[in-house]
Structure formats: structure tokens, C-alpha cells
Design an enzyme around this catalytic site. Structure first.
Site, PDB file in Angstrom:
ATOM      1  CG  ASP A  40      46.002  35.716  44.538  1.00 56.92           C
ATOM      2  OD1 ASP A  40      45.661  35.029  45.522  1.00 56.92           O
ATOM      3  OD2 ASP A  40      45.962  35.293  43.363  1.00 56.92           O
ATOM      4  CG  ASP A  59      44.929  32.190  44.343  1.00 57.18           C
ATOM      5  OD1 ASP A  59      46.116  32.291  44.008  1.00 57.18           O
ATOM      6  OD2 ASP A  59      43.999  32.849  43.808  1.00 57.18           O
ATOM      7  CG  HIS A 116      42.615  29.933  37.666  1.00 58.57           C
ATOM      8  ND1 HIS A 116      41.509  30.039  38.486  1.00 58.57           N
ATOM      9  CD2 HIS A 116      43.411  31.006  37.963  1.00 58.57           C
ATOM     10  CE1 HIS A 116      41.630  31.118  39.247  1.00 58.57           C
ATOM     11  NE2 HIS A 116      42.777  31.720  38.955  1.00 58.57           N
ATOM     12  CG  HIS A 147      41.991  34.982  41.621  1.00 59.77           C
ATOM     13  ND1 HIS A 147      43.320  35.227  41.906  1.00 59.77           N
ATOM     14  CD2 HIS A 147      41.449  36.156  41.214  1.00 59.77           C
ATOM     15  CE1 HIS A 147      43.583  36.512  41.653  1.00 59.77           C
ATOM     16  NE2 HIS A 147      42.470  37.097  41.241  1.00 59.77           N
TER      17      HIS A 147
HETATM   18  C1  9RB Z   1      40.501  38.258  30.677  1.00 54.57           C
HETATM   19  C2  9RB Z   1      40.042  38.306  31.978  1.00 54.57           C
HETATM   20  C3  9RB Z   1      42.423  37.345  34.506  1.00 54.57           C
HETATM   21  C4  9RB Z   1      42.079  37.929  35.708  1.00 54.57           C
HETATM   22  C5  9RB Z   1      42.680  37.490  36.904  1.00 54.57           C
HETATM   23  C6  9RB Z   1      43.606  36.476  36.873  1.00 54.57           C
HETATM   24  C7  9RB Z   1      44.191  35.995  38.130  1.00 54.57           C
HETATM   25  C8  9RB Z   1      44.576  34.755  38.291  1.00 54.57           C
HETATM   26  C9  9RB Z   1      45.091  34.256  39.548  1.00 54.57           C
HETATM   27  C10 9RB Z   1      43.934  35.906  35.666  1.00 54.57           C
HETATM   28  C11 9RB Z   1      43.349  36.335  34.499  1.00 54.57           C
HETATM   29  C12 9RB Z   1      38.671  38.443  31.900  1.00 54.57           C
HETATM   30  C13 9RB Z   1      41.888  38.121  30.196  1.00 54.57           C
HETATM   31  C14 9RB Z   1      37.747  38.538  33.058  1.00 54.57           C
HETATM   32  O1  9RB Z   1      45.817  34.816  40.285  1.00 54.57           O
HETATM   33  N1  9RB Z   1      44.685  33.104  39.985  1.00 54.57           N
HETATM   34  O2  9RB Z   1      45.043  32.593  41.174  1.00 54.57           O
HETATM   35  N2  9RB Z   1      41.838  37.682  33.291  1.00 54.57           N
HETATM   36  N3  9RB Z   1      40.696  38.219  33.154  1.00 54.57           N
HETATM   37  N4  9RB Z   1      38.334  38.505  30.627  1.00 54.57           N
HETATM   38  N5  9RB Z   1      39.395  38.395  29.874  1.00 54.57           N
HETATM   39  C15 9RB Z   1      39.388  38.401  28.427  1.00 54.57           C
HETATM   40 ZN    ZN Z   2      44.820  33.990  42.400  1.00 50.19          ZN
END
Ligand code: 9RB
Ligand code: ZN
Length: 368
Positions: free
Chosen positions: A268, A180, A143, A182
């Protein structure tokens, strides 16, 4: 066949704080919890199963070396690097960039070692000291864009390794296949205008980040056509992923003809993951690995590096990981303890709407 393997004890020391996804906050009713969703124990447990299963003894351990600033700066801005370094000196550490990716004091050192682990693996694969390999690094990377970290990622490990391969090792074309669950938005962003790095992301549509990973995102300028997105509907399992490999990923790799393949290997998409809704089993991950190895053998003399990304089931990630490693070592699939449950849940059947979504992505390789 020699398989390289990277793990470092401090990958298990990533300090994800006392939140679960958001930092704990009594005023917002966010309870503290001992294990953040991205707590490093999941990856440590994977490594421990690698050791206990005996696989560790059959691989060549590769020592991670911290990525140097010049390595990181090939893909990240100086501002991003400097901010991470500065926050890493703070007594309580900092955040990679989005407010839900905390790291503790010294988090920079672990992130540099994570990117460096990916570099060392790629170095040895290109040098031929190992045939293929798995870098079980942490924190993850896909990311992280040029200018910021997010989604638990600090530096884009696979991109740092790809840039190293291109600049230092003289590799002309690298393909990054991201399974992954995502969207690999950071990797896509870094190489968006570059036709020498093909990025392919298979992900659950609109899982994370918000508004990212559409099929219409195809690269820009000289890089047009060299970003491929295969968004899958929720509930996709082994069959849908295998179909996506058949119909899009493998033909795209054969057309692009890379000299090195890097797999951004998250677990995941597994059926037991708390952060997505896909149905992949350990047997599925082993089959995907076989496909990737066969394709790599055909297009780039087998040069393929797997680099860890996400995966948040402390229960199931170790078995998914071991299944991939078994295939790298040319071993048979060994049923994991979850097989009697997960194999009966239907992820091995390709549903019509999954096939239709994949068919929509087939024309994306036309540009290659
Ligand atoms: C936040 C949000 C996330 C949701 C999923 C992941 C997974 C990452 C991964 C990380 C952060 C949203 C904090 C939507 O496994 N990548 O490979 N956070 N989601 N809005 N907000 C404020
Ligand atoms: Zn992921």
C-alpha cells in the site's frame, strides 16, 4: 535457491461486507458497495498473476495449516481469542475490534489459517527445506495488538510466526521489517518490552493508525531501542525508501544480528494505492527485496520470510507482488504494464525533505 510460497483459496474468501471503509449505513449516507477497500480480490488477483506468470511453478508450495490456540495465545490475550471465536460463530460474523474490520461467519478459521500460513513458511525456512519465501496470507495482521484487532487485522500473523520461531524453533533473535505504508503498531506493541525481537516500521507518517508510529516510540524497559520507526512524508517513492533501507534498516539489522528476518510486506506504499499517498513502483519493491535478501545473506544465512500485509490497488498490487517474487527467485525485473506511467512520476528522485526525515531516524539504531 528454493522459494516457498503460501496461498490458500479461503484467503480470497475473507468477507469484508458491503461497506467501503465503514459499514454501509443509509442513515449516515454510506452507500453499500460490492468491494470494500480491503476486499480480498486484490490478493486473489496477486495470486492469479503468480500462477499465470509461471512463477507458481518455480516455487515450492507450502500448505497453510491453521494456527493452534496455543500459537495464537503466545501473542494475544485469551479474551481477544475468545471474542473472535464467539463472533465468528454468529450468523453474520463480527468485527476484529475497531468497527471497520468486519469478518463473516467462520472468519476465525480464515484468520487462524492466515497466521498458520506465516508459521508454516517460517518453519520451512528455519528447517532449510526452502531458502526464503512469501506467505500471501489474508487477513493481514500488523495492526492487531495483544488485546484487539483493528485496521482489517485479526491476529498478528508475523508476531505469531516470530513467537513460534522463538519458542518452538529455538530462534533467539528475530527482526521484523514492516514496509507496509501504515505503522505496524500491533507488532510494535506486542514486542515493545522485548529485546529479542527488533521491530522496524517504515511508514507514511500519520497515515494509520491515528497518533502512532512516531520516532520517539522506541520500546520500553529491556526493549528500549528495539522498536524503530521511520516515518516518511507523503509522496515518498522508491528513492526515499531505498535511502531509508541504506541509512537505517540495513545498518540496524547488521547491528542487531537476527537469526531470522520477517518482512511485513504490504503493497500500500504503491503509487496507485487508495489508502495512502506514497509513490513506490513495482521496480522499487523488487529493489527493496534485493536489499533485504543481501542483508539476510550477510546476517542470518539468508533466512527471510515475507508475509503479506496490506495493499489495496487491485490493479497494481499483483505487479508489485510478482516483482518481489521475481527477486526471491533471482530473476530480472520485468516491466509491468504500468511502468510507462508510474516510472515518470518522480518517485525515483530523493527529495531533500525526505532525506532529512530519514536522517532524523539514523540515531535510533545507536542502542542496538
Ligand atoms: C476509522 C478510521 C482505517 C484506515 C486505514 C486502514 C488501513 C489499514 C492497512 C484501516 C482502517 C479512522 C474507521 C482514522 O492497510 N494497514 O496495513 N480506518 N480509519 N477513524 N475511523 C473511525
Ligand atoms: Zn497498510
Amino acid at each position: 535457491m528454493t522459494t516457498g510460497y503460501v496461498w490458500n483459496t479461503v484467503y480470497g474468501w475473507v468477507d469484508t461486507g458491503t461497506g467501503s471503509l465503514f459499514p454501509s449505513d443509509v442513515t449516515a449516507g454510506l452507500q453499500p458497495i460490492s468491494h470494500h477497500l480491503a476486499h480480498p480480490d486484490t490478493k486473489r488477483r496477486f495470486h492469479e498473476l503468480v500462477a499465470v506468470s509461471g512463477l507458481l511453478d518455480r516455487m515450492r508450495s507450502i500448505k497453510a495449516v491453521p494456527a493452534g490456540e496455543e500459537d495464537i495465545l503466545r501473542v494475544h490475550t485469551a479474551q481477544h481469542l475468545e471474542r473472535i471465536k464467539a463472533e465468528s460463530l454468529q450468523p453474520k460474523g463480527g468485527d476484529a475490534g475497531d468497527g471497520c474490520s468486519p469478518f463473516g461467519k467462520g472468519g476465525y478459521e480464515i484468520a487462524a489459517l492466515s497466521a498458520g500460513g506465516a508459521i508454516e513458511l517460517v518453519k520451512q525456512i528455519v528447517a532449510g527445506t526452502v531458502d526464503n519465501g512469501y506467505a500471501l496470507v489474508n487477513p493481514p495482521g500488523h495492526h492487531a495488538t495483544r488485546a484487539t484487532g483493528m485496521g482489517f487485522c485479526m491476529f498478528n500473523n508475523v508476531s505469531v510466526a516470530a513467537a513460534y520461531a522463538k519458542t518452538v524453533l529455538g530462534i533467539e533473535r528475530v527482526a521484523i521489517v514492516d514496509w507496509d505504508v501504515h505503522h505496524g503498531n500491533g507488532t510494535q506493541d506486542i514486542w515493545y518490552t522485548d529485546p529479542t525481537v527488533l521491530t522496524i516500521s517504515i511508514h507514511q507518517h500519520l497515515c494509520f493508525p491515528p497518533n502512532s508510529g512516531f520516532r520517539e516510540e522506541r520500546g520500553e524497559g529491556d526493549g528500549y531501542g528495539y522498536a524503530i520507526n521511520i516515518p516518511l512524508p507523503p509522496g515518498s517513492g522508491d528513492a526515499a525508501y531505498l535511502h531509508a533501507l541504506d541509512r537505517v534498516v540495513e545498518p540496524a539489522l547488521r547491528s542487531f544480528d537476527p537469526q531470522l528476518i520477517i518482512v511485513a510486506s504490504g503493497f500500500d506504499a504503491s503509487i496507485l494505492d487508495p489508502l495512502a499517498r506514497q509513490m513506490v513502483t513495482s521496480a522499487g519493491f523488487q529493489k527493496f527485496t534485493r536489499r533485504m535478501l543481501d542483508t539476510a545473506a550477510d546476517v542470518c544465512a539468508g533466512r527471510i520470510a515475507f508475509v503479506q500485509e496490506g495493499g489495496y490497488s487491485p490493479h497494481y498490487v499483483p505487479y508489485c507482488g510478482v516483482a518481489v517474487l521475481r527477486e526471491l527467485l533471482g530473476e530480472e525485473f520485468v516491466d509491468d504494464p504500468y511502468t510507462p506511467i508510474v516510472a515518470t512520476m518522480g518517485g525515483d528522485v530523493l527529495l531533500a525533505h525526505e532525506a532529512a526525515a530519514i536522517e532524523e531516524a539514523v540515531p535510533l539504531m545507536a542502542q542496538l
